[in-house]
Design an enzyme around this catalytic site. Structure first.
Site, PDB file in Angstrom:
ATOM      1  N   ASN A 212      13.225  35.031  31.817  1.00 18.08           N
ATOM      2  CA  ASN A 212      13.653  35.361  33.173  1.00 18.08           C
ATOM      3  C   ASN A 212      13.438  34.110  34.014  1.00 18.08           C
ATOM      4  OD1 ASN A 212      14.068  36.241  35.776  1.00 18.08           O
ATOM      5  ND2 ASN A 212      12.415  37.746  35.775  1.00 18.08           N
ATOM      6  N   VAL A 213      14.510  33.408  34.359  1.00 20.63           N
ATOM      7  CA  VAL A 213      14.364  32.111  35.032  1.00 20.63           C
ATOM      8  C   VAL A 213      13.766  32.248  36.430  1.00 20.63           C
ATOM      9  CG1 VAL A 213      16.237  31.058  33.717  1.00 20.63           C
ATOM     10  CG2 VAL A 213      16.725  32.104  35.959  1.00 20.63           C
TER      11      VAL A 213
ATOM     12  N   ASN B  70      22.221  26.720  34.154  1.00 19.01           N
ATOM     13  CA  ASN B  70      23.478  27.454  34.269  1.00 19.01           C
ATOM     14  C   ASN B  70      23.309  28.902  34.709  1.00 19.01           C
ATOM     15  OD1 ASN B  70      26.393  28.162  33.461  1.00 19.01           O
ATOM     16  ND2 ASN B  70      25.199  29.423  32.048  1.00 19.01           N
TER      17      ASN B  70
ATOM     18  N   SER C 287      28.877  25.126  42.356  1.00 20.38           N
ATOM     19  CA  SER C 287      30.144  25.855  42.512  1.00 20.38           C
ATOM     20  C   SER C 287      30.883  25.285  43.706  1.00 20.38           C
ATOM     21  CB  SER C 287      29.879  27.349  42.729  1.00 20.38           C
ATOM     22  OG  SER C 287      31.059  28.021  43.157  1.00 20.38           O
TER      23      SER C 287
ATOM     24  N   TYR D  21      25.175  33.369  47.629  1.00 19.48           N
ATOM     25  CA  TYR D  21      25.638  32.504  46.538  1.00 19.48           C
ATOM     26  C   TYR D  21      25.963  31.099  47.042  1.00 19.48           C
ATOM     27  CZ  TYR D  21      28.231  31.268  42.284  1.00 19.48           C
ATOM     28  OH  TYR D  21      28.666  30.671  41.117  1.00 19.48           O
TER      29      TYR D  21
ATOM     30  N   ALA E  70      24.809  29.574  49.723  1.00 24.32           N
ATOM     31  CA  ALA E  70      23.576  28.888  50.099  1.00 24.32           C
ATOM     32  C   ALA E  70      22.869  28.338  48.864  1.00 24.32           C
ATOM     33  CB  ALA E  70      22.653  29.838  50.859  1.00 24.32           C
TER      34      ALA E  70
ATOM     35  N   LYS F  36      24.218  27.542  45.903  1.00 23.80           N
ATOM     36  CA  LYS F  36      24.970  26.487  45.240  1.00 23.80           C
ATOM     37  C   LYS F  36      24.968  25.192  46.049  1.00 23.80           C
ATOM     38  CE  LYS F  36      25.864  28.763  41.532  1.00 23.80           C
ATOM     39  NZ  LYS F  36      25.186  28.365  40.275  1.00 23.80           N
TER      40      LYS F  36
ATOM     41  N   ILE G 286      37.183  30.046  36.999  1.00 25.66           N
ATOM     42  CA  ILE G 286      37.185  29.864  35.553  1.00 25.66           C
ATOM     43  C   ILE G 286      37.423  31.217  34.869  1.00 25.66           C
ATOM     44  CG2 ILE G 286      35.895  28.986  33.566  1.00 25.66           C
ATOM     45  CD1 ILE G 286      36.508  26.879  35.742  1.00 25.66           C
TER      46      ILE G 286
END
Length: 253
Positions: free
Chosen positions: A62-63, A89, A151, A163, A165, A167, A196
């Site tokens: 769990n990162v 990633n 991203s 998201y 903020a 990235k 993608i």
């Protein structure tokens, strides 16, 4: 960087972009440590890589949890040797408008849970894994490379306060670490994907997918392998550091 026999850790490595990058780096001779949350998916990914002649091992991680990340990198060093590379990633989405209103009445707002869960995985996770990987490289005397996946949403995207903020923060970490770690022979770069073709886009309605694709100058979605090629470039180009590769089909011109 010489990838042959180098130990490369990839977070979110069991599927999608992570697995595509694992396959490409593995074909260059890298030895892969795949970090992800689901043991069954990890085992399937490792089996597929083994069938292709790529050395890979699974580490359930769990990162967003410091203890879990520290244990994973200790286990990698003990079983495979110290890392020479890392691909940050792993990421999640919890999209919502900051404030959703109709007729002057607020109907819904982005919850703290939606905000914090994305920050924890997409930004704190990058910090924790980057710190452990860099420390391991320095102590082993290994020159190395860290690739952070950002991203094009880092420039801002509706419904993605959390998201976007994160990235943007990932790019800030990339440039900061590139300056701090250069003295140790460690380079740091980032890739900012556009739209993608992944499991997420495959689940979209066709009309929504067509609208999404029509806004891309190349009029098609990117492939996971395109992002893998960008990551490979950063690993192999020894004068690339502190910069971002935008791989988006010309979308962010």
């Amino acid at each position: 960087m010489q990838l042959q026999n180098s130990v490369i850790a990839i977070t979110g490595g069991a599927r999608g972009l992570g697995l595509a990058m694992a396959a490409m780096l593995g074909r260059q001779g890298a030895r892969l440590a795949l970090l992800d949350t689901d043991a069954a998916t990890l085992d399937e990914a490792v089996s597929g890589l083994h069938a292709a002649g790529v050395e890979a091992r699974a580490f359930v991680t769990n990162v967003a949890d410091e203890v879990s990340v520290k244990q994973a990198f200790a286990d990698i060093a003990a079983s495979m040797g110290p890392v020479s590379g890392l691909v940050n990633n792993a990421g999640i989405l919890r999209d919502a408008l900051l404030v959703k209103a109709k007729g002057g009445k607020v109907e819904k707002t982005m919850s703290l849970e939606q905000w914090q869960s994305v920050i924890d995985v997409n930004l704190t996770g990058v910090f924790l894994c980057g710190r452990e990987a860099a420390a391991q490289m320095v102590e082993a005397g290994n020159e190395g490379v860290i690739v952070n996946i950002s991203s094009i949403s880092r420039a801002g995207n509706m419904g993605q306060s959390n998201y976007a903020a994160c990235k943007a923060g990932v790019v800030a970490l990339t440039t900061t670490w590139a300056k701090e770690l250069a003295r140790h022979g460690i380079r740091v770069g980032a890739v900012a994907p556009g739209f993608i073709e992944t499991e997420m886009t495959a689940s979209m309605r066709q009309d929504m997918l067509d609208k999404l694709t029509s806004g891309v100058p190349l009029k098609r979605l990117g492939q996971p392998e395109n992002i893998a090629q960008s990551a490979l470039f950063i690993f192999e180009n020894d004068y690339f550091s502190g910069r971002v590769i935008e791989c988006d089909g010309g979308l962010r011109l």
